[in-house]
Design a protein around this motif. Structure first.
Motif, PDB file in Angstrom:
ATOM      1  N   HIS A 154       0.837  -1.202   0.000  1.00 33.93           N
ATOM      2  CA  HIS A 154       0.000   0.000   0.000  1.00 33.93           C
ATOM      3  C   HIS A 154       0.873   1.254   0.000  1.00 33.93           C
ATOM      4  O   HIS A 154       0.568   2.220  -0.712  1.00 33.93           O
TER       5      HIS A 154
ATOM      6  N   TRP B   7       2.184   1.743  -3.499  1.00 35.69           N
ATOM      7  CA  TRP B   7       1.111   2.208  -4.377  1.00 35.69           C
ATOM      8  C   TRP B   7       0.821   3.689  -4.113  1.00 35.69           C
ATOM      9  O   TRP B   7       0.706   4.488  -5.052  1.00 35.69           O
ATOM     10  N   LEU B   8       0.700   4.054  -2.832  1.00 39.77           N
ATOM     11  CA  LEU B   8       0.388   5.431  -2.466  1.00 39.77           C
ATOM     12  C   LEU B   8       1.489   6.377  -2.912  1.00 39.77           C
ATOM     13  O   LEU B   8       1.213   7.465  -3.430  1.00 39.77           O
TER      14      LEU B   8
ATOM     15  N   GLN C  35       1.064   6.923  -6.609  1.00 37.14           N
ATOM     16  CA  GLN C  35      -0.095   7.779  -6.868  1.00 37.14           C
ATOM     17  C   GLN C  35       0.218   9.238  -6.539  1.00 37.14           C
ATOM     18  O   GLN C  35      -0.183  10.147  -7.269  1.00 37.14           O
ATOM     19  N   ARG C  36       0.918   9.442  -5.435  1.00 41.52           N
ATOM     20  CA  ARG C  36       1.297  10.812  -5.059  1.00 41.52           C
ATOM     21  C   ARG C  36       2.207  11.436  -6.110  1.00 41.52           C
ATOM     22  O   ARG C  36       2.012  12.592  -6.491  1.00 41.52           O
TER      23      ARG C  36
ATOM     24  N   LEU D 185      -4.540  12.532  -1.482  1.00 42.37           N
ATOM     25  CA  LEU D 185      -3.429  11.600  -1.279  1.00 42.37           C
ATOM     26  C   LEU D 185      -2.457  12.020  -0.181  1.00 42.37           C
ATOM     27  O   LEU D 185      -1.691  11.192   0.291  1.00 42.37           O
TER      28      LEU D 185
END
Length: 186
Positions: free
Chosen positions: A37, A40-41, A44-45, A115
């Motif tokens: 996670h 992934w985060l 995305q950020r 985010l």
């Protein structure tokens, strides 16, 4: 009685081993989920930060082009030659154009806000204020032959550049900080 203990102790040891295996397995799965996670985060950020920077650069460029001397002459000509209230039409066009320029940045700011982290959110607050300043400065004197008010626009551009630097610094810090799953709770 000794035979019963000989059977009981290995059974209890086996049960403790099974329970420890279950506990360790759950911990490993939870830890792996946190790591994935976090990765992934972080991705995305990074994507959201880059999209916001692209939208920001485009936005500032379009605001500058909007009050460029040639564009202003075109807008004044349209207002003066329009039948009816040309200056009111000019004001409406300016308001619509500034809204269209600002909209992609607002959307990108919302995505970044979803985010996090908090340091980037704080920088986004400054970007949002600078965007409002750009919009208001460009709209000053709209619908009037004195449009645009270049001193206000130049001050807004300076604030926009400063807000962009704050955002870049916050993004750099957030990106360069390695994820640490042990700090994550949840």
């Amino acid at each position: 009685m000794a035979e019963q203990w000989a059977t009981f102790i290995p059974s209890v040891s086996g049960l403790i081993g099974v329970l420890a295996g279950i506990f360790v397995g759950r911990w490993q799965v939870t830890h792996q989920a946190r790591v994935e996670h976090g990765q992934w985060l972080r991705g995305q950020r990074q994507e959201a930060h880059l999209a916001l920077l692209d939208a920001w650069v485009t936005c500032v460029k379009e605001f500058r082009e909007m009050v460029d001397r040639n564009q202003v002459q075109v807008e004044h000509h349209l207002a003066e030659t329009h039948s009816g209230n040309g200056w009111q039409e000019s004001e409406d066009r300016i308001w619509e154009q500034t809204e269209a320029i600002a909209e992609p940045v607002r959307n990108a700011l919302e995505r970044v806000g979803l985010l996090g982290p908090k340091s980037v959110d704080a920088a986004c607050t400054q970007l949002r204020a600078a965007l409002n300043g750009l919009t208001q400065a460009t709209r000053l004197e709209a619908g009037d032959p004195r449009w645009p008010k270049l001193t206000a626009c130049e001050a807004a551009w300076d604030r926009a550049d400063a807000a962009r630097l704050v955002f870049l610094t916050a993004c750099r810090k957030a990106t360069w900080t390695a994820p640490n799953p042990s700090r994550q709770r949840g």
